[in-house]
Every structure is written in structure tokens, then in C-alpha cells.
Design a protein around this motif. Structure first.
Motif, mmCIF file in Angstrom:
data_model
loop_
_atom_site.group_PDB
_atom_site.id
_atom_site.type_symbol
_atom_site.label_atom_id
_atom_site.label_comp_id
_atom_site.label_asym_id
_atom_site.label_seq_id
_atom_site.Cartn_x
_atom_site.Cartn_y
_atom_site.Cartn_z
ATOM 1 N N LYS A 286 80.870 30.957 -4.898
ATOM 2 C CA LYS A 286 80.903 31.010 -6.366
ATOM 3 C C LYS A 286 80.089 29.875 -6.979
ATOM 4 N N VAL A 287 80.269 28.668 -6.436
ATOM 5 C CA VAL A 287 79.526 27.510 -6.944
ATOM 6 C C VAL A 287 78.026 27.714 -6.766
ATOM 7 N N CYS A 288 77.645 28.187 -5.579
ATOM 8 C CA CYS A 288 76.224 28.381 -5.287
ATOM 9 C C CYS A 288 75.617 29.449 -6.195
ATOM 10 N N GLU A 289 76.339 30.537 -6.430
ATOM 11 C CA GLU A 289 75.834 31.593 -7.302
ATOM 12 C C GLU A 289 75.623 31.085 -8.728
ATOM 13 N N GLU A 290 76.543 30.235 -9.184
ATOM 14 C CA GLU A 290 76.389 29.647 -10.528
ATOM 15 C C GLU A 290 75.146 28.759 -10.598
ATOM 16 N N LYS A 291 74.921 27.987 -9.548
ATOM 17 C CA LYS A 291 73.753 27.104 -9.517
ATOM 18 C C LYS A 291 72.451 27.911 -9.459
ATOM 19 N N ILE A 292 72.486 29.028 -8.736
ATOM 20 C CA ILE A 292 71.299 29.887 -8.648
ATOM 21 C C ILE A 292 70.935 30.428 -10.026
ATOM 22 N N LEU A 293 71.959 30.838 -10.774
ATOM 23 C CA LEU A 293 71.725 31.335 -12.137
ATOM 24 C C LEU A 293 71.178 30.232 -13.039
ATOM 25 N N GLN A 294 71.721 29.025 -12.893
ATOM 26 C CA GLN A 294 71.257 27.904 -13.714
ATOM 27 C C GLN A 294 69.785 27.601 -13.453
ATOM 28 N N ALA B 106 74.180 19.466 -3.065
ATOM 29 C CA ALA B 106 74.538 18.268 -2.299
ATOM 30 C C ALA B 106 75.431 17.340 -3.128
ATOM 31 N N SER B 107 75.118 17.215 -4.421
ATOM 32 C CA SER B 107 75.952 16.364 -5.281
ATOM 33 C C SER B 107 77.324 16.992 -5.522
ATOM 34 N N GLN B 108 77.388 18.328 -5.446
ATOM 35 C CA GLN B 108 78.647 19.038 -5.660
ATOM 36 C C GLN B 108 79.555 18.954 -4.434
ATOM 37 N N PHE B 109 78.982 19.189 -3.227
ATOM 38 C CA PHE B 109 79.796 19.273 -2.009
ATOM 39 C C PHE B 109 79.872 17.963 -1.233
ATOM 40 N N LYS B 110 79.010 17.012 -1.557
ATOM 41 C CA LYS B 110 79.016 15.712 -0.873
ATOM 42 C C LYS B 110 78.829 15.850 0.642
ATOM 43 N N MET B 111 77.955 16.737 1.031
ATOM 44 C CA MET B 111 77.640 16.916 2.458
ATOM 45 C C MET B 111 76.246 17.517 2.571
ATOM 46 N N ARG B 112 75.761 17.615 3.786
ATOM 47 C CA ARG B 112 74.434 18.184 4.012
ATOM 48 C C ARG B 112 74.414 19.655 3.599
#
Length: 305
Positions: free
Chosen positions: A87-95, A134-140
Motif C-alpha cells: 500500500k505504501v509503495c503504491e501511494e509513492k508510485i502515484l506521487q 528507504a526513508s519510510q521503511f528504514k532499511m535497504r
């Protein structure tokens, strides 16, 4: 000879060889191994055995450890986090207004990396997307582009045969599939009937191709002229499985003197006939020139990688 074990993974039907390093493993036992994606949870699909060294395509990697209760719980936790990550990734893709389709997300067992699988028609500049994730999940973060066939394999589904997709159930590797295979099996070249859910030629066209090649040896094509015990005839139907040919004799029209087809349909066995000008008709059978331009365009799309 080299001792190996086979390890399978939840999202892959293929078995990969690993070095057991003298440790005995049982079928179905869960293990942690390092792959190109990172640390993964796998299961033993081939117990300890020896194979010829020539069967290895790369140096064997070792097994990190047998899976513990903590590993299994972490795997379950990662599965539970998958939908949220998608869900987070899909939102970022739209942004970022990127023309890409998110297919799946996967956390490595050690929790150091999350992999997002996506499909797209061309190359995508996702550098800005990676920074945000990366800033959202704090991992690679790893974004991996996959083809439409890999997408179908990953998501699964039901084919036109009414059974689960071969690629998602048992097919290890994708084999080349050509439109010639469909023609050889006398299938309609209607793109909707010979394409899978992925929009490419169905993989099952390749399964029986060798059988059709054997059955076609010595058999004529429809429209081909052949020699029969009754004279020269034109083939109107070919029954590959029974080795029979239906043909109409070529007779001379008494009024015009031109060759025409007789009214009777005669059936001959392969051993009773002789082909005439085989090369010409073989080339004609492979030709796609009799299809309209729109169908040719659709078929070209089916064979695209």
C-alpha cells in the motif's frame, strides 16, 4: 561426485543445490540460505545425495542454518507486513507519477531489505521512489522489474483449461514458444485462443510440440498435392493422430480442359501416398501472409519477450 541438498522456496518452483557441509537434512525441513535476494527461508526438496560435478553450473553455497522457531515467526511477521508495504509503495508510485505496476513485496528473513517487484513496458527512473521508500521503511530497498510471464508466475491464476497456471505450479523455467508451434498443431491463430493470462503465447504449446513434429513426418499439409493409388489429389484434411489424409482427386474438366477437384472425398493412410514438391508446401504452411494486418500485429505482440 559432489554431495548436495536441494532447496525450494515459497515463490519459486525450481530447486537449487546447496552444500550440506556434512550435515544431514530431511525432506521438508526448513533452512535459512543466502540467495541473490538475500537471506531466505527455504525447504529441503532433495535430501542429501551425490551428483556428478558436471551437473553444477556454479560453485555451491552453504546453508546458513536450520530454521529456528524465531526464523519461522519472523517469516510469518514479514508476510503480515506485506500488504502494508504494498500500500505504501503504491501511494509513492502515484506521487511520483511513475508508469509501473506493483506486483509483489517481499521482506528478507533477516529484516534488512524489502524487495518490490513491478512490471512496466519500458525502463523506469525510480531513484526518487527508492529514496522515499528507504526513508519510510528504514532499511535497504530493492526495486526489481519483471516480465509479464514472471508476473503471472508470481500471482498465479486459472488458465483457459480450467486448471492453475503451469508457471505458478510446476514449470521451473520458461521455454521459447513460437507461433510456428500453434500452426504445427493446427490451432486457430486467433490471438485470444493461443495466448495465456500473461498476454503471451501459452507455454503449453511447447509441451506437445515434439510429438506433433514426429506425427507430421511424411505427412502432407492441407492444400498440398499428393500422389495416391487413384491418381493425383489435393489434400483437404490431415488426421495426424490416425495417420490419415482426406483428399479429392484432381480431374480434367471435360468442357474447359482445366484441372478441377472431383466430387468424392477419399481417405488414404500415410503409407499409401507420396508427397509432391514438399519444400514449397512446407514453406507455405509456415507463412503468415494469409492473416490480416491487425491479427499479425497481435501475434507479433504475443511473441514479444
Amino acid at each position: 561426485m559432489v554431495e548436495i541438498i536441494g532447496v525450494g522456496f515459497m515463490k519459486a518452483n525450481k530447486t537449487y543445490y546447496f552444500d550440506p557441509a556434512g550435515v544431514s537434512y530431511e525432506l521438508g525441513e526448513l533452512v535459512i540460505v543466502e540467495t541473490a535476494r538475500g537471506m531466505e527461508l527455504g525447504h529441503i526438496s532433495i535430501a542429501n545425495c551425490e551428483i556428478d560435478e558436471s551437473e553444477l553450473v556454479a560453485p555451491l553455497k552453504g546453508v546458513e542454518r536450520k530454521a529456528t522457531k524465531e526464523d519461522i515467526q519472523r517469516y510469518k511477521d514479514n508476510l503480515a507486513k506485506r500488504d502494508g508495504a504494498m500500500k505504501v509503495c503504491e501511494e509513492k508510485i502515484l506521487q511520483h507519477k511513475l508508469d509501473m505496476k506493483l506486483v509483489d513485496a517481499e521482506f528478507t528473513i533477516d529484516g534488512t531489505k524489502v524487495i518490490f517487484y513491478f512490471s512496466a513496458d519500458g525502463r523506469i527512473d525510480f531513484r526518487g521512489l527508492v529514496k522515499d521508500l528507504a526513508s519510510q521503511f528504514k532499511m535497504r530497498i530493492e526495486l526489481r522489474q519483471i516480465g509479464v510471464r514472471d508476473e503471472a508466475k508470481m500471482l498465479g491464476g486459472i488458465g483457459i483449461c480450467g486448471r492453475p497456471l503451469c508457471c505458478s505450479k510446476w514449470l521451473n523455467d520458461f521455454q521459447p514458444v513460437s507461433i510456428k508451434m500453434a500452426k504445427q498443431q493446427n490451432l486457430s491463430l486467433n490471438p485470444s485462443k493461443i495466448s495465456g493470462t500473461c498476454g503471451r503465447l501459452m507455454c503449453c504449446l511447447n509441451f506437445e510440440n515434439k510429438t506433433y513434429q514426429e506425427l507430421r513426418k511424411g505427412m502432407p499439409n492441407e492444400g498440398e498435392r499428393i500422389e495416391t493409388p487413384d491418381g493425383i489429389a489435393k489434400v483437404v484434411n490431415v488426421d495426424l493422430f490416425n495417420g490419415k489424409v482426406t483428399a479429392r482427386l484432381i480431374v480434367e474438366d471435360k468442357e474447359t480442359g482445366e484441372d478441377t477437384l472431383g466430387p468424392d472425398y477419399n481417405i488414404y493412410f500415410k503409407k499409401e501416398i507420396k508427397r509432391i514438391d514438399k519444400k514449397h508446401h512446407h514453406k507455405k504452411n509456415d507463412d503468415l501472409g494469409d492473416l490480416d494486418e491487425e491479427t499479425l500485429k497481435e501475434i507479433k505482440e504475443l511473441t514479444r519477450d
